[in-house]
Design a protein around this motif. Sequence first.
Motif, short mmCIF file in Angstrom:
data_model
loop_
_atom_site.label_atom_id
_atom_site.label_comp_id
_atom_site.label_asym_id
_atom_site.label_seq_id
_atom_site.Cartn_x
_atom_site.Cartn_y
_atom_site.Cartn_z
N GLN A 235 0.84 -1.21 0.00
CA GLN A 235 0.00 0.00 0.00
C GLN A 235 0.87 1.26 0.00
O GLN A 235 0.62 2.21 -0.72
CB GLN A 235 -0.91 0.01 1.23
N VAL B 125 -4.99 -2.22 -1.64
CA VAL B 125 -4.19 -2.91 -2.66
C VAL B 125 -5.16 -3.76 -3.49
O VAL B 125 -6.30 -3.96 -3.08
CB VAL B 125 -3.10 -3.82 -2.03
N GLY C 174 0.13 -2.64 -5.77
CA GLY C 174 -0.24 -1.33 -5.26
C GLY C 174 -1.14 -0.61 -6.25
O GLY C 174 -1.21 -0.97 -7.42
#
Length: 285
Positions: free
Chosen positions: A60, A81, A186
Motif C-alpha cells: 500500500q 491494494v 499497489g
Amino acid sequence: MEKIKIAIQKSGRLNDDSVDLLKQCGMSFSAMGNKLIATVSNFPMEILFLRDDDIPQYVQDGVADIGILGENVLIETEKQVEISERLGFGKCRLSIAVPRGIEFTGVKFLEGKKIATSYPKLLTQYLTKHSVKATIEEISGSVEIAPSIGLADAVCDIVSSGSTLLTNGLKEVEKIFDSEAVLIKGQNLSAAKLETLEKLLFRIRAVNTAKKCKYVLLNIPTNKIDEVKTILPGMKSPTILPLAMPGWSSLHSVISEDDFWSVIDQLKSIGAQGILIVPIEKMVI
Ligand code: PRT
Ligand code: ZN
C-alpha cells in the motif's frame, strides 16, 4: 522495463512455494541465509523477504510494488491494494470449530458465545451477515487451545488437514472463508512498472496453466480416430501422425489434470497403446 519490487514471506508456509514460483518463472536469484533483499540477475526485479502480515502495508505504501500472501491475511489487514492473480497454492479455509462433545445446532448456536480468533474482521463479517451477536476474543497464536483453557466456547481458525483441531478435541462446524495465496499490487504503479508486472504475470500464467495439464502421446488404430475425437471433445483437434505400421496412428494431445485418468481409461478401452504422459513446463495459450 522498470525494476519492480516484490515482497514475499521470509519464512513460513508460503515461502517455499513463492520462491519456487519465481524460479519456475525463470528468475535467477539466491534466497539463502538471513537476507532481507535479493536481486534477480536476469529480470528487473528485487525480492523483499518479510512477515506475511506486513506485506499489505508495504505494498500500500509503495515500499514494495507487488507481494504474495494468503488472501486471509490480505482481507484481515484491510489495506488499499488489489489482487492481480490467484496463485493456487497455500490453500486453506477459515472455519468455526467447537469442542467435539458439543451439539452444534447451526450458526445461531454462536449467539452470546465467546469465540477466539486471530481473524476478528473476517469473523465479524460472518457474524454480521448471519445477524449473530458474539464476543470475539482476539488472540495472536495457539487459538486452538482457547476452549480447553476456558478462554472461549468456540474458535475461528485456519484449517488445512484438520489434524490440529482433532488433536485439540475440536470439530469443524462452519467454513467461513476459502483462502489461497494471491499476488497483490499497489494502486499507484507507474506505467513502466505495470509493464514489468504484465511480463511477470504472463510467465506466472504460463507456469500455472502448465501445472494443470499433461502432454499425452499414444498409438491408436487409425479407424478409431473418430472415437478419440468424441473422448476429447473440448479441445482443438489433436495432432495425428501416421505410424510406419499400417492401420495405426500416433496421437499427441494436451489433457487437463482434472479429467486426466478418465480420459486415459477411455482411450485405453478403444485400443490405445504405448501411452506416454509428459509433464508440461510452460504453456502459453
Ligand atoms: O512469520 P509470518 O507472520 O510470516 O507467518 P505466519 O506464522 O503468520 O503464517 P504461516 O507461515 O503459518 O502461514 C502463512 C499462510 O499460509 C497463512 O496466512 C495461510 O494463508 C496459509 N496457510 C495454509 C496456513 C495453513 N495452510 C495452516 N494450516 N496457515 C496456517 N495454518 C495453521 C493454522 O493456523 C493451524 O494452526 O496450521 C494449523 C492447522 O493446520 P491443519 O493441517 O492441522 O488443519
Ligand atoms: Zn503472519
